[in-house]
Design a protein around this motif. Structure first.
Motif, mmCIF file in Angstrom:
data_model
loop_
_atom_site.group_PDB
_atom_site.id
_atom_site.type_symbol
_atom_site.label_atom_id
_atom_site.label_comp_id
_atom_site.label_asym_id
_atom_site.label_seq_id
_atom_site.Cartn_x
_atom_site.Cartn_y
_atom_site.Cartn_z
ATOM 1 N N LEU A 53 0.822 -1.209 0.000
ATOM 2 C CA LEU A 53 0.000 0.000 0.000
ATOM 3 C C LEU A 53 0.860 1.264 0.000
ATOM 4 O O LEU A 53 0.536 2.239 -0.679
ATOM 5 N N VAL A 54 1.957 1.250 0.738
ATOM 6 C CA VAL A 54 2.840 2.420 0.760
ATOM 7 C C VAL A 54 3.421 2.665 -0.629
ATOM 8 O O VAL A 54 3.461 3.806 -1.102
ATOM 9 N N ALA A 105 -4.972 5.011 7.501
ATOM 10 C CA ALA A 105 -5.985 4.043 7.058
ATOM 11 C C ALA A 105 -6.044 2.870 8.029
ATOM 12 O O ALA A 105 -7.141 2.400 8.382
ATOM 13 N N PHE A 106 -4.897 2.387 8.478
ATOM 14 C CA PHE A 106 -4.885 1.283 9.442
ATOM 15 C C PHE A 106 -5.457 1.710 10.788
ATOM 16 O O PHE A 106 -6.165 0.927 11.447
ATOM 17 N N VAL A 107 -5.200 2.941 11.204
ATOM 18 C CA VAL A 107 -5.781 3.448 12.450
ATOM 19 C C VAL A 107 -7.305 3.435 12.341
ATOM 20 O O VAL A 107 -8.013 3.011 13.268
ATOM 21 N N ARG A 108 -7.809 3.865 11.203
ATOM 22 C CA ARG A 108 -9.261 3.866 11.002
ATOM 23 C C ARG A 108 -9.821 2.443 10.944
ATOM 24 O O ARG A 108 -10.944 2.200 11.387
ATOM 25 N N ALA A 147 -8.750 -3.245 -0.250
ATOM 26 C CA ALA A 147 -9.326 -2.212 -1.116
ATOM 27 C C ALA A 147 -9.885 -1.072 -0.267
ATOM 28 O O ALA A 147 -9.749 0.103 -0.631
ATOM 29 N N TRP A 148 -10.502 -1.404 0.858
ATOM 30 C CA TRP A 148 -11.028 -0.381 1.751
ATOM 31 C C TRP A 148 -9.886 0.486 2.274
ATOM 32 O O TRP A 148 -9.980 1.715 2.271
ATOM 33 N N LEU A 149 -8.799 -0.146 2.703
ATOM 34 C CA LEU A 149 -7.636 0.595 3.194
ATOM 35 C C LEU A 149 -7.071 1.518 2.110
ATOM 36 O O LEU A 149 -6.728 2.671 2.378
ATOM 37 N N ARG A 150 -6.982 1.005 0.886
ATOM 38 C CA ARG A 150 -6.449 1.801 -0.222
ATOM 39 C C ARG A 150 -7.331 3.024 -0.470
ATOM 40 O O ARG A 150 -6.842 4.136 -0.642
ATOM 41 N N ASN A 205 -8.195 8.805 -0.177
ATOM 42 C CA ASN A 205 -9.009 9.932 0.282
ATOM 43 C C ASN A 205 -8.241 10.803 1.273
ATOM 44 O O ASN A 205 -8.338 12.034 1.236
ATOM 45 N N GLN A 206 -7.468 10.169 2.143
ATOM 46 C CA GLN A 206 -6.645 10.914 3.099
ATOM 47 C C GLN A 206 -5.596 11.741 2.346
ATOM 48 O O GLN A 206 -5.356 12.903 2.674
#
Length: 187
Positions: free
Chosen positions: A23-24, A44-47, A63-66, A71-72
């Protein structure tokens, strides 16, 4: 008061171990800055942790994390554009020689060229070519129609070819320069 084995925290931990680095790299192409890419993926992982069981039950948590990370990154970009001082500091940092990511020269060249593209084209190219997502998944991640993604990809590839040079177009999937044997139009 920890989670039982197999609970939401375990799902997040396993996904972190398996997907964080990927992801990074994907978000590095979107953001154009390694540190920022790391930060938005961490957010994203915090969320994900905050969502608990709802996250663990998602059909495609990566996909949700991405999507959350993209968005962030967009939100950060908008805030940065509003603050001229922050923007100038970022430019000075980006102009400094040396990349601490350990990335190849070709990858650094690609990210530098991506930085010069409009955000919409940069996001589409990074997600499609660097993250190797199909056009439909890119559209879903960005919240735009498939045709819009195709147009952004086409325009972005044309712009990248001009920025990098047509003699050594970049194979973004491998982030290395390649030599084109015959000239063809990429759609």
């Amino acid at each position: 008061m920890g989670e039982r084995p197999g609970g939401p925290d375990d799902v997040v931990a396993q996904l972190f171990d398996g997907a964080y680095r990927r992801l990074v790299v994907q978000l590095h192409g979107v953001c154009g800055d390694l540190t920022e890419a790391e930060e938005v993926v961490q957010e994203a992982f915090v969320r994900a942790v905050a969502r608990g069981r709802r996250f663990a039950e998602l059909e495609n948590p990566e996909a949700w994390l991405r999507t959350v990370a993209v968005n962030q990154a967009r939100s950060r970009h908008r805030r940065r554009r509003r603050g001229e001082v922050l923007h100038l500091v970022r430019e000075r940092q980006a102009d400094r020689p040396g990349d601490r990511s350990g990335a190849s020269d070709a990858h650094v060249t690609l990210v530098a060229a991506l930085r010069q593209l409009p955000a919409a084209q940069r996001e589409a190219i990074a997600l499609h070519h660097l993250a190797d997502l199909p056009v439909t998944e890119v559209a879903r991640t960005l919240g735009v129609p498939v045709g819009t993604v195709k147009a952004r990809l086409s325009r972005g590839r044309t712009a990248l070819a001009a920025l990098i040079g047509d003699e050594a177009p970049v194979d973004a999937a491998r982030a290395t320069p390649t030599v084109r044997a015959t000239r063809r139009e990429d759609a």
